[in-house]
Design a protein around this motif. Sequence first.
Motif, PDB file in Angstrom:
ATOM      1  N   THR A   1       0.829  -1.211   0.000  1.00  0.00           N
ATOM      2  CA  THR A   1       0.000   0.000   0.000  1.00  0.00           C
ATOM      3  C   THR A   1       0.857   1.252   0.000  1.00  0.00           C
ATOM      4  OG1 THR A   1      -1.754  -1.145   1.211  1.00  0.00           O
ATOM      5  CG2 THR A   1      -1.785   1.261   1.257  1.00  0.00           C
ATOM      6  N   TRP A   2       1.866   1.276   0.866  1.00  0.00           N
ATOM      7  CA  TRP A   2       2.741   2.449   0.965  1.00  0.00           C
ATOM      8  C   TRP A   2       3.474   2.708  -0.349  1.00  0.00           C
ATOM      9  CZ3 TRP A   2       8.250   2.545   0.937  1.00  0.00           C
ATOM     10  CH2 TRP A   2       8.786   3.819   1.172  1.00  0.00           C
ATOM     11  N   LEU A   3       3.974   1.656  -0.985  1.00  0.00           N
ATOM     12  CA  LEU A   3       4.689   1.820  -2.246  1.00  0.00           C
ATOM     13  C   LEU A   3       3.767   2.359  -3.342  1.00  0.00           C
ATOM     14  CD1 LEU A   3       6.829  -1.456  -2.270  1.00  0.00           C
ATOM     15  CD2 LEU A   3       7.689   0.879  -2.001  1.00  0.00           C
ATOM     16  N   ALA A   4       2.537   1.836  -3.384  1.00  0.00           N
ATOM     17  CA  ALA A   4       1.600   2.256  -4.431  1.00  0.00           C
ATOM     18  C   ALA A   4       1.135   3.694  -4.223  1.00  0.00           C
ATOM     19  CB  ALA A   4       0.403   1.315  -4.463  1.00  0.00           C
ATOM     20  N   LEU A   5       0.786   4.033  -2.993  1.00  0.00           N
ATOM     21  CA  LEU A   5       0.277   5.382  -2.717  1.00  0.00           C
ATOM     22  C   LEU A   5       1.371   6.447  -2.824  1.00  0.00           C
ATOM     23  CD1 LEU A   5      -2.184   4.714   0.251  1.00  0.00           C
ATOM     24  CD2 LEU A   5      -2.748   5.158  -2.134  1.00  0.00           C
TER      25      LEU A   5
END
Length: 413
Positions: free
Chosen positions: A101-105
């Motif tokens: 999630t962190w990488l995508a956002l």
Amino acid sequence: MATSSKQPQVMLRAFGSRNFRLYYIGQSISLIGTSMNQVATSWLVYRLTDSAWLLGLVGFASQIPTLLLIPLGGIIADRWNRHRILLVTQILGMLQSCILTWLALSGIIDVWQIALLGMLQGSINAFDIPTRQAFLPETVSKENLGNAIALYSSLVSVSVMVGPAIAGILIAAVGTGLCFLIDSISYIAVILALLAMRLTSKKAVIATRKPLEELKASFSYAFSFLPIRSVVIGSFLVCCIWGFYLALGPIFAKEVLHGGPNTFGFLMTASSFGTLIGGIYLSRHQNARELGKILAFGTAILGVSLFGFALSQLLWLSLFSIFAAGFGFILQIIAGRTVLQLLVTDENRGQITGLYVMASTGAVPIGNLVAGTLASSIGAANTVILGASLCIAGSLFFIRQISAFRNQIIRSS
């Protein structure tokens, strides 16, 4: 009237168990998040690379650890407390999803990161999946086990039906990051459900053989006993070919049907709706002697339907074909799981379940890789036609064994 009024009670009888209700509710939320994650991951990889081969390769990378480690997962599921194993795997899965999630956002995600995190999740699944399937009989009485398996499979179908539809809308509106965030949060439901269960304490299994000896004995038993051998081989076949569709779905949505993430979501929803209807049908089925027939005809339905899907260039026909394919696929899967859970003992349930999951779940990455490689050379449609033909041929082989299959189930039950 009396008969019809009892039908819902027959179909939902496993819900009489408090532990099964908790397990079902927790999984219902978590599996929606998982299916959203899968759709978002496939679409993100294809958007970043525009490559059928890389799409299949990432799918292969996420599943191959499961194939390699799942025999060990089955042994651990038999030796350790399954409830505690599930708590650990769910927490680890949530952490993995939070990183994704962190990488995508943050907008810094790349294909190699997706593949690496997929391998991590695949490693977690190697311990989670056999434990989860071996744990299910601990939540219900034996007479309701077949019904519980069918209800749980229907739950998976509903979740995989709802999740892709939501994911398709969210991807088109805001991108893939929100799908990964929802998946991260959904793990909390399973963790809370597991903590709320009231389970009877069980004596730890004292190992009398080395792990390698246990694996050898499990393989020998599984492949010398016709019902289990048929289940393992059949599940490998249908899951491998189902992996063709899962890997190439974005290509059909974009290149054949000229759509976008919404179209891909609709295809996933249609296939899941087919599995839901198949699960509901089998939740009313109580005759174990006919499971061999269901295994054979489920494989045939999958093959014929995928053949139609590969030839279709119309959205409505593709949706109908993949709906029927999902129906045939789940018939084979539920019948196989029911045979296993009814015939194996609790002492080796985890290991035999691990072998089954190794064949079924492990077949998906092989199907992903083969499909991606073939599609680059002969096209997505021809690749699915080839897989469909293999399913039809396999079903003819299983049809010839129905009588022997039924006789061995009768002797063992």
